[in-house]
Structure formats: C-alpha cells, structure tokens
Design an enzyme around this catalytic site. Structure first.
Site, PDB file in Angstrom:
ATOM      1  CG  ASP A 158      -2.138   0.941   1.025  1.00 39.61           C
ATOM      2  OD1 ASP A 158      -2.403   1.379  -0.118  1.00 39.61           O
ATOM      3  OD2 ASP A 158      -2.780   1.260   2.029  1.00 39.61           O
ATOM      4  CE  LYS A 160      -2.595   4.918   1.320  1.00 35.77           C
ATOM      5  NZ  LYS A 160      -4.060   4.899   1.415  1.00 35.77           N
ATOM      6  CG  ASN A 163       0.573   4.526   3.758  1.00 39.72           C
ATOM      7  OD1 ASN A 163      -0.035   5.101   4.658  1.00 39.72           O
ATOM      8  ND2 ASN A 163       0.053   3.516   3.063  1.00 39.72           N
ATOM      9  CG  ASP A 176      -0.789   2.003   6.983  1.00 36.74           C
ATOM     10  OD1 ASP A 176      -0.989   0.948   7.613  1.00 36.74           O
ATOM     11  OD2 ASP A 176      -1.709   2.646   6.451  1.00 36.74           O
ATOM     12  CB  THR A 213      -4.744   3.482  -1.904  1.00 35.06           C
ATOM     13  OG1 THR A 213      -4.548   3.343  -0.491  1.00 35.06           O
ATOM     14  CG2 THR A 213      -5.457   4.789  -2.206  1.00 35.06           C
TER      15      THR A 213
END
Ligand code: ADE
Length: 322
Positions: A158, A160, A163, A176, A213
């Site tokens: 994840d 992005k 994060n 995260d 996401t």
C-alpha cells in the site's frame, strides 16, 4: 483475545544493586511512562498521538488501537502483521521504527518514530508539484527503503504518498505496514528466482481479499489477485509520476473507473514531464510484473544518475522545496 505479547522491546534501566554493582534491569514500558500530546493522525482502527517518554524526554508517535473494535471487525491478523513486519524492519532510517508495544484493558499501543514533517502528500499538495531535483531525492529515499524491506522479505502493498512520512530534517520514513505481506522463507537473492519475479511469495497469498488504495493498485492485483515485490515498484512508478505531475497517473471519479484505467494502462504524461523520469515511469508502469524494471536496474537508471545509494543518501541535506 488473540493478541500476544511476543518479544516486545524493553528499555533498560541501570541500577546499583546491593553489592554496589551496576545492573541492567529490563524495564517493560507502559502507558504511565509517557506523556501523551497532540493527535497526529486518525485511521479507522487507530489514532496516532505524539508522546514523550517521561524518563528520557524523547518524543515518539504512539499508535493506539482499540481492542474491542479490532476484534469486532476481525482485524487482529492485520495488527499482528503490522507488528511482525515492523519487528523485521528495525535497521533502516527510511522506515518508521517500532520501539515498544504494550497494552492495557482497552487498547494496544505501538511506540514509533515520530515523523514530525507529516505526510509527503501534504507537502506535495503545499507545493503542487516537485521539481526534478526534489523528486529525485524523495523518490531515491523511498526506493532505498523499499529495497531494504524487500531484502528483509516484506512487501508493503500500500505504498502511496500518505504512507511516506517525513522526519524533522525532511528525510523519508515509510509507515503503515498493516497490509504488508511477509515472504517466507527469507530468500536467497542472487540465485534461482530473480529479484522482482512475480512468483516471489506467490504461494503465501491464496485467499487474499486485500486491495490497496485504488490509484496505486497494480494490475496483477486486480487481475490475478496476487501481489509481489514488483507490485510495490508499480506503486513507486505512480509516486514518481505524481511528484512531478501533481496528481497520480490513474485517477477517475470512482474506484471502478480507476481500475479500468489501470488494467488498460490508460494514462498520459503532462507537457514538460522530464525525459529521463518519463523513461523510468514507462518502464515501471508495465502491465506484466515480470517485465517491470527490477530494483537494481531502477537504481542504475539515468533518472537516478549521481545518487549514492545506501547510508550516504540519509546523510544528505534534503533539497529545498520550491
Ligand atoms: N502519523 C501517523 N504515524 C505517524 C508518525 N509515526 N509520526 C508522525 N505522524 C504520524
């Protein structure tokens, strides 16, 4: 319920014993050892608070998770994944470090590095876009941290700009790991399956329902329901694009349309997008994960010409944002 305290980090207090000898007394930290301050972030299952260790006056970010809520929503597994991955990733400046975990009747507590610069997304929005120099610096630090986590057998899944946190000196700290995947057994990188091969860890993830996401999700996760190290490199390509363009490459008014764009590789570069960055992004946003540029080739790409990978990167002064 299923939460177990396994090998939690402990502080050490030096005390003088009855014989006048200095002894190191392991000391389990608890809620009472911290002064809690402002809220840094709120997720669906957790709140992150600034906190100060009352003994050392060191500042931390403490992630507080509500046990009842986690059990009710069946997220115990993800909380354990986060703890286990962070406990594997303790030796890199680009990853938020877990110092202690403890619990009380109501909550679980993760004591983490404080990243006082906040999210990279917030900084990007403040400046709209980054120039090539700033993009090179932030993306190089992200890649150095991703390389370390991949070498430790962890896929983030994840990645992005939300994060990617920044410390007080504007160096990157990735956070995260609640949806990360631990590859087992730890692999011997040099032989057999090539680094970045889509079959890396393909055996561990059959009943996977997690999708990261929307804007950063790799096509293989949408079509094969399978993530691999190369899936993080797809997200990395999306991040480089976003830092330079000010928006992610695949963005639509809803998740379904975003997914459609991803599997059709439906994106364009804005005018003025730097040539070497364009070439790199084109080699990362490749539908077949086996054809995506592997880690070592990314590091040697002309976009990163002049970057010294490893420790040196983390000693640099961060470039001034413009
Ligand atoms: N928000 C979430 N995690 C954080 C951290 N470790 N530092 C600062 N802000 C955060």
């Amino acid at each position: 319920e299923e939460w177990k305290e396994r090998g939690a980090a402990v502080g050490v207090r030096q005390e003088v014993d009855a014989n006048g000898q200095i002894v190191n007394r392991p000391m389990k930290k608890g809620v009472k050892d911290f002064n809690f301050g402002r809220t840094l972030g709120e997720g669906s299952y957790s709140t992150v608070l600034a906190a100060t260790d009352r003994q050392t006056m060191r500042e931390y970010a403490i992630k507080v998770l509500d046990k009842k809520h986690i059990i009710k929503e069946k997220k115990v597994k993800y909380v354990n994944i986060e703890k286990d991955t962070l406990n594997r990733l303790t030796d890199h400046p680009g990853i938020v470090r877990l110092y202690y975990t403890f619990q009380d009747e109501r909550s679980l507590y993760f004591v983490l590095d404080l990243a006082s610069g906040g999210e990279l997304l917030g900084v990007l929005k403040q400046y709209t876009t980054f120039d090539e120099e700033c993009t090179r610096f932030y993306s190089a630090e992200i890649l150095d941290a991703v390389d370390y986590m991949h070498r430790q057998g962890v896929i983030h899944r994840d990645l992005k700009p939300e994060n990617v946190l920044l410390d007080s000196h504007m160096h990157v700290k990735i956070t995260d790991f609640g949806t990360a995947k631990i590859l087992d057994p730890p692999k011997n990188e040099g032989i057999g399956i090539a680094a970045g091969d889509p079959m890396d860890g393909a055996n561990t993830d059959r009943a996977m329902s997690f999708v990261g996401t929307a804007e950063y999700v790799s096509p293989e996760l949408l079509t094969e329901k399978n993530a691999c190290k190369a899936s993080d490199l797809w997200a990395f390509g999306c991040i480089i694009y976003q830092l330079l363009a000010g928006r992610p490459p695949f963005k639509a008014s809803n998740e379904y349309q975003t997914f459609q764009k991803i599997v059709a590789l439906d994106y364009v570069f804005p005018d003025g997008f730097p040539e070497s960055a364009r070439d790199l992004v084109e080699r990362l946003l490749v539908l077949d994960p086996a054809q995506r540029l592997p880690m070592e080739h990314i590091k040697n790409h002309q976009f990163f010409a002049g970057v010294t990978w490893g420790k040196g990167l983390w000693k640099l002064k961060a470039p001034r944002l413009k």
